[in-house]
Design a protein around this motif. Structure first.
Motif, PDB file in Angstrom:
ATOM      1  N   ASN A 141       0.854  -1.245   0.027  1.00  0.00           N
ATOM      2  CA  ASN A 141       0.170  -0.018  -0.056  1.00  0.00           C
ATOM      3  C   ASN A 141       0.933   1.257  -0.040  1.00  0.00           C
ATOM      4  N   HIS A 142       1.960   1.231  -0.858  1.00  0.00           N
ATOM      5  CA  HIS A 142       2.802   2.165  -1.064  1.00  0.00           C
ATOM      6  C   HIS A 142       3.363   2.820   0.159  1.00  0.00           C
ATOM      7  N   GLN A 143       3.726   2.113   1.127  1.00  0.00           N
ATOM      8  CA  GLN A 143       4.461   2.319   2.572  1.00  0.00           C
ATOM      9  C   GLN A 143       6.026   2.199   2.114  1.00  0.00           C
ATOM     10  N   LYS A 144       6.768   3.421   2.766  1.00  0.00           N
ATOM     11  CA  LYS A 144       8.174   3.637   2.297  1.00  0.00           C
ATOM     12  C   LYS A 144       8.961   2.803   3.236  1.00  0.00           C
ATOM     13  N   VAL A 145      10.078   2.091   2.650  1.00  0.00           N
ATOM     14  CA  VAL A 145      10.875   0.983   3.417  1.00  0.00           C
ATOM     15  C   VAL A 145      12.286   1.245   3.162  1.00  0.00           C
ATOM     16  N   VAL A 146      12.913   1.483   4.155  1.00  0.00           N
ATOM     17  CA  VAL A 146      14.619   1.861   3.899  1.00  0.00           C
ATOM     18  C   VAL A 146      15.139   0.326   4.432  1.00  0.00           C
ATOM     19  N   LEU A 156      16.277 -10.591  -3.172  1.00  0.00           N
ATOM     20  CA  LEU A 156      15.061 -11.098  -2.854  1.00  0.00           C
ATOM     21  C   LEU A 156      14.277 -10.345  -2.047  1.00  0.00           C
ATOM     22  N   LEU A 157      14.531  -9.767  -0.872  1.00  0.00           N
ATOM     23  CA  LEU A 157      13.982  -8.967  -0.361  1.00  0.00           C
ATOM     24  C   LEU A 157      13.411  -7.548  -0.731  1.00  0.00           C
ATOM     25  N   SER A 158      14.238  -6.875  -1.597  1.00  0.00           N
ATOM     26  CA  SER A 158      14.066  -5.732  -1.969  1.00  0.00           C
ATOM     27  C   SER A 158      13.172  -5.857  -3.251  1.00  0.00           C
ATOM     28  N   ASP A 159      13.386  -6.945  -3.998  1.00  0.00           N
ATOM     29  CA  ASP A 159      12.528  -7.119  -5.248  1.00  0.00           C
ATOM     30  C   ASP A 159      11.096  -7.735  -4.804  1.00  0.00           C
ATOM     31  N   GLN A 160      11.025  -8.617  -4.028  1.00  0.00           N
ATOM     32  CA  GLN A 160       9.835  -8.886  -3.729  1.00  0.00           C
ATOM     33  C   GLN A 160       8.902  -7.877  -2.874  1.00  0.00           C
ATOM     34  N   LEU A 161       9.415  -7.074  -2.014  1.00  0.00           N
ATOM     35  CA  LEU A 161       8.732  -5.890  -1.299  1.00  0.00           C
ATOM     36  C   LEU A 161       8.021  -5.045  -2.486  1.00  0.00           C
ATOM     37  N   LYS A 162       8.966  -4.696  -3.517  1.00  0.00           N
ATOM     38  CA  LYS A 162       8.515  -3.774  -4.599  1.00  0.00           C
ATOM     39  C   LYS A 162       7.424  -4.350  -5.341  1.00  0.00           C
ATOM     40  N   VAL A 163       7.574  -5.778  -5.587  1.00  0.00           N
ATOM     41  CA  VAL A 163       6.377  -6.553  -6.245  1.00  0.00           C
ATOM     42  C   VAL A 163       4.991  -6.489  -5.422  1.00  0.00           C
ATOM     43  N   ARG A 164       5.282  -6.634  -4.052  1.00  0.00           N
ATOM     44  CA  ARG A 164       3.925  -6.187  -3.065  1.00  0.00           C
ATOM     45  C   ARG A 164       3.465  -4.813  -2.949  1.00  0.00           C
ATOM     46  N   GLY A 165       4.066  -3.925  -3.464  1.00  0.00           N
ATOM     47  CA  GLY A 165       3.564  -2.522  -3.425  1.00  0.00           C
ATOM     48  C   GLY A 165       4.179  -1.559  -2.375  1.00  0.00           C
ATOM     49  N   PHE A 166       5.435  -2.028  -1.988  1.00  0.00           N
ATOM     50  CA  PHE A 166       6.247  -1.019  -0.993  1.00  0.00           C
ATOM     51  C   PHE A 166       7.163  -0.355  -1.865  1.00  0.00           C
ATOM     52  N   LEU A 167       7.391   0.825  -1.585  1.00  0.00           N
ATOM     53  CA  LEU A 167       8.402   1.746  -1.886  1.00  0.00           C
ATOM     54  C   LEU A 167       9.527   1.632  -1.515  1.00  0.00           C
ATOM     55  N   VAL A 168      10.499   0.839  -1.911  1.00  0.00           N
ATOM     56  CA  VAL A 168      11.950   0.597  -1.288  1.00  0.00           C
ATOM     57  C   VAL A 168      13.145   1.212  -1.794  1.00  0.00           C
ATOM     58  N   HIS A 169      13.947   1.660  -0.774  1.00  0.00           N
ATOM     59  CA  HIS A 169      15.045   2.216  -0.705  1.00  0.00           C
ATOM     60  C   HIS A 169      16.048   1.282   0.033  1.00  0.00           C
ATOM     61  N   ASN A 170      17.224   1.317  -0.736  1.00  0.00           N
ATOM     62  CA  ASN A 170      18.433   0.404  -0.259  1.00  0.00           C
ATOM     63  C   ASN A 170      19.441   1.464   0.088  1.00  0.00           C
ATOM     64  N   CYS A 171      19.601   1.344   1.482  1.00  0.00           N
ATOM     65  CA  CYS A 171      20.973   2.193   1.880  1.00  0.00           C
ATOM     66  C   CYS A 171      22.169   1.322   2.263  1.00  0.00           C
ATOM     67  N   GLU A 172      22.943   1.187   1.269  1.00  0.00           N
ATOM     68  CA  GLU A 172      24.407   0.354   1.460  1.00  0.00           C
ATOM     69  C   GLU A 172      25.284   0.914   2.340  1.00  0.00           C
TER      70      GLU A 172
END
Length: 268
Positions: A141-146, A156-172
């Protein structure tokens, strides 16, 4: 006499970045009588060059806008805290309470708890798959995730969360590098039949180890029992030709040690 008395184990994971004098996993094995030889084949290095600092700073400046913060390892917690202490005086004592916190497993959650952050984590499968099975991640539901992690690794984690409708940001926050400082010692131990078991915590560690074992020692290595933390790494080890693989239900210290304890008298 401990339940693992006389067991000579090679541990190859990176040195853990914490304030303890000794790795908890090593301490537990030694308390049960095992002779643990720690020869890392990987090192973790913080991203502290100017472009990296600016990139990380963007996530911290916008931290309050995230609904969810995920930490994939103990290292991700330690490196973020180090970065905050060095670059953000406002957060030098810890992390803000804004987002809901999640950890990939119990060990990472315990590390967060030490800095007064309560994080939810999978109770059985300490992995990306286990985290994705939590009800909180069924629909975004467009929740923002870091996601705080190292460079590379599984997507896998980042890709699947995007598929499920999360707005994903990866902080390396850090990078992992193959460490070959102990290649001679590792080859000597394998070549002289001095080991009873090798303990592998990740696929990358297994690949790093294989990359520096001499060809004449590979058959001996692949006949040694190895302890791994997941079916995924078990399958990888099988594909490389390992014959005696002990699979723990997770990478937690408790599960890894108890699995080794159960198998010791029968398998080794």
């Amino acid at each position: 006499m401990g339940s693992l008395s006389g067991l000579k184990a090679l541990l190859v994971r990176a040195i853990q970045h914490n304030d303890l004098k000794e790795d908890i996993f090593i301490s537990k094995l030694r308390s049960e009588g095992s002779d643990v030889i720690h020869l890392p084949v990987m090192q973790t290095v913080p991203k502290n060059q100017s472009p990296d600092i600016n990139h990380i700073n963007e996530y911290i400046v916008n931290y309050s806008s995230y609904n969810i913060a995920i930490f994939v390892s103990k290292s991700s917690v330690y490196f973020l805290l180090d970065w905050l202490k060095n670059n953000k005086k406002d957060y030098s004592d810890g992390l803000p309470l804004g987002p809901k916190y999640y950890a990939i497993g119990k060990t990472t959650a315990d590390t967060l708890k030490n800095i007064r952050i309560n994080a939810e984590y999978p109770k059985q499968d300490f992995s990306s798959e286990g985290l994705l099975d939590l009800p909180s991640f069924s629909a975004g539901n467009h929740q923002k995730v870091v996601i705080f992690s190292g460079v590379g690794g599984r997507k896998l984690l980042s890709d699947q969360l995007k598929v499920r409708g999360f707005l994903v940001h990866n902080c390396e926050l850090y990078s992992r590098k193959c460490l070959k400082d102990f290649s001679s010692e590792i080859n000597y131990l394998i070549g002289s039949d001095a080991l009873d078991i090798v303990i592998i915590h990740s696929a990358e560690l297994l690949e790093n180890l294989l990359s520096q074992v001499l060809s004449r020692n590979l058959p001996t290595l692949k006949m040694l029992p190895i302890l791994v933390p997941s079916k995924r790494i078990q399958c990888l080890a099988e594909s490389f030709g390992f014959k005696k693989i002990i699979c723990s239900p997770s990478a937690s210290t408790e599960k890894m040690v108890s699995t080794l304890r159960e198998c010791y008298s029968n398998f080794l």
